[in-house]
Design an enzyme around this catalytic site. Structure first.
Site, PDB file in Angstrom:
ATOM      1  N   LYS B 113       0.876  -1.168   0.000  1.00 21.32           N
ATOM      2  CA  LYS B 113       0.000   0.000   0.000  1.00 21.32           C
ATOM      3  C   LYS B 113       0.911   1.216   0.000  1.00 21.32           C
ATOM      4  O   LYS B 113       1.564   1.515   1.013  1.00 21.32           O
ATOM      5  CB  LYS B 113      -0.911   0.010   1.232  1.00 21.32           C
ATOM      6  CG  LYS B 113      -1.735   1.286   1.322  1.00 21.32           C
ATOM      7  CD  LYS B 113      -2.495   1.426   2.632  1.00 21.32           C
ATOM      8  CE  LYS B 113      -2.916   2.883   2.802  1.00 21.32           C
ATOM      9  NZ  LYS B 113      -3.583   3.138   4.070  1.00 21.32           N
ATOM     10  N   GLY B 210     -10.436   8.290   6.306  1.00 18.43           N
ATOM     11  CA  GLY B 210     -11.482   9.237   6.664  1.00 18.43           C
ATOM     12  C   GLY B 210     -12.764   8.604   7.191  1.00 18.43           C
ATOM     13  O   GLY B 210     -13.636   9.310   7.681  1.00 18.43           O
ATOM     14  N   THR B 232      -8.703   3.820  11.915  1.00 14.46           N
ATOM     15  CA  THR B 232      -9.070   4.551  13.124  1.00 14.46           C
ATOM     16  C   THR B 232     -10.545   4.409  13.490  1.00 14.46           C
ATOM     17  O   THR B 232     -10.880   4.308  14.669  1.00 14.46           O
ATOM     18  CB  THR B 232      -8.722   6.045  12.952  1.00 14.46           C
ATOM     19  OG1 THR B 232      -7.390   6.149  12.451  1.00 14.46           O
ATOM     20  CG2 THR B 232      -8.815   6.791  14.264  1.00 14.46           C
TER      21      THR B 232
END
Lengths: 66, 285
Positions: B113, B210, B232
């Site tokens: 990634k 996000g 997150t």
């Protein structure tokens, strides 16, 4: 002989190879990768790669990340 | 009463030579401890997780490793280049990650990634550095998944230099702001997937970064994404394991929604019960 290991100075005895360093650190069985002067030294090459005065060595592993 | 009907199966996602059963890819950072991380990954249903490459903590070599909590026989590890601010560093870190995963015998050795970041405050991608690093890594045999901004032109450039997937950010990493610019994400997806824009329906687009809550995943999938990557939103939820369940359900909901054909938006109402046979006085009639 003095190298820089993971950003800190480190004194080593004799003329060790990457394999010797990894063994000294107790990481011979750990999942880690070694870079000398910003170039990867593959595990199969550790024993044949001598370290030199002033080498910048990074020993890295995998950690949590996104 | 009829028996509960099963939803149509969601096909696996193909990225380069890799195939993932789940379209949800989850990160392994920021968890309060490894057992919670392990349970959350399990609950998410993901069969691919991201990890980062960092210095070995030489003072505490006996410390537990994250690898002891990842079922490497069932998971494909996706190493990232988080923390890289130049193409050269991203290439270095990619090779280090590959070296470790080769030792572990994990298929993740073949891919990366790619993140080349612009600065520490926004963590937004540096498009020039990302394109440069992608080109180099493809040459070196990597399957490259590129973290990108939500710019359709940059996305096409990344695809053109060989990215196996472009992963536009919904909003900045860890911000939890969801899809900040849905029109832009839609343009990225169209550019990469629509034939009349030079794209291909099979080209995988994964919205990365996000995601703050499950509805953000539904939103991304409704916009046409093939999958979602997040960290997150699960790791910092008050109950990460429960949130991981929710994210898994949201992925499925969004996938089906995108294919079920939503109704057009209208300004005014359209009654669900018939007017015919009403016994009431209707104002104005």
């Amino acid at each position: 002989m003095r190298i820089e290991l993971n950003g800190a100075p480190r004194d080593l005895d004799g003329s060790p190879t990457v394999a010797d360093l990894v063994r000294t650190l107790g990481l011979e069985r750990a999942a880690c990768a070694v870079e000398v002067n910003a170039r990867l030294v593959r595990k199969s090459e550790h024993a044949a790669h001598p370290l030199a005065e002033g080498d910048r060595v990074e020993v890295v592993t995998l950690v949590g990340g996104g | 009463m009829h028996a509960e009907a099963a939803a149509p199966a969601i096909p696996p996602i193909a990225i380069g030579g890799f195939t993932l059963r789940s379209r949800l890819v989850v990160g392994t950072g920021k968890y309060r401890d490894y057992p919670v991380m392990q349970a959350a990954i399990e609950a998410s249903g993901a069969d691919c997780v991201t990890v980062a490459v960092r210095r070995e903590r030489l003072v505490d070599a006996q410390g537990r490793s994250i690898l002891d909590f990842l079922p490497l026989d069932r998971l494909t590890i996706l190493p990232n280049t988080a923390g890289c601010f130049s193409a050269d560093d991203a290439v270095r870190v990619s090779r280090l990650g590959r070296e470790i995963l080769e030792q572990l015998g994990n298929p993740g050795a073949g891919w990366v990634k790619l993140e080349v970041l612009g600065d520490r405050t926004t963590l937004l991608p540096d498009p020039v550095g990302t394109i440069e690093a992608c080109r180099e890594l493809v040459k070196d045999g990597f399957t490259v998944l590129c973290y990108s901004s939500d710019d359709p032109i940059v996305a096409a450039r990344l695809r053109d230099v060989g990215a196996a997937s472009v992963m536009p950010a919904g909003s900045p990493i860890g911000s939890g702001r969801g899809i900040a610019n849905p029109a832009a994400i839609r343009m990225v997806i169209d550019r990469l997937k629509l034939a009349d824009q030079g794209g291909s329906a099979e080209y995988p687009v994964i919205v990365d970064a996000g995601v703050g809550t499950a509805s953000d995943i539904v939103h991304a999938m409704e916009l046409g994404a093939d999958g979602v990557l997040l960290n997150t939103g699960i790791a910092h939820a008050q109950d990460p394991v429960r949130m991981a369940h929710a994210m898994r359900l949201a992925l499925d909901a969004g996938w089906h929604t995108a294919r079920a054909g939503r109704i057009p938006r209208k300004l005014y109402a359209n009654a669900s019960s018939p007017w015919e046979g009403v016994i009431t006085h209707i104002p104005g009639e």
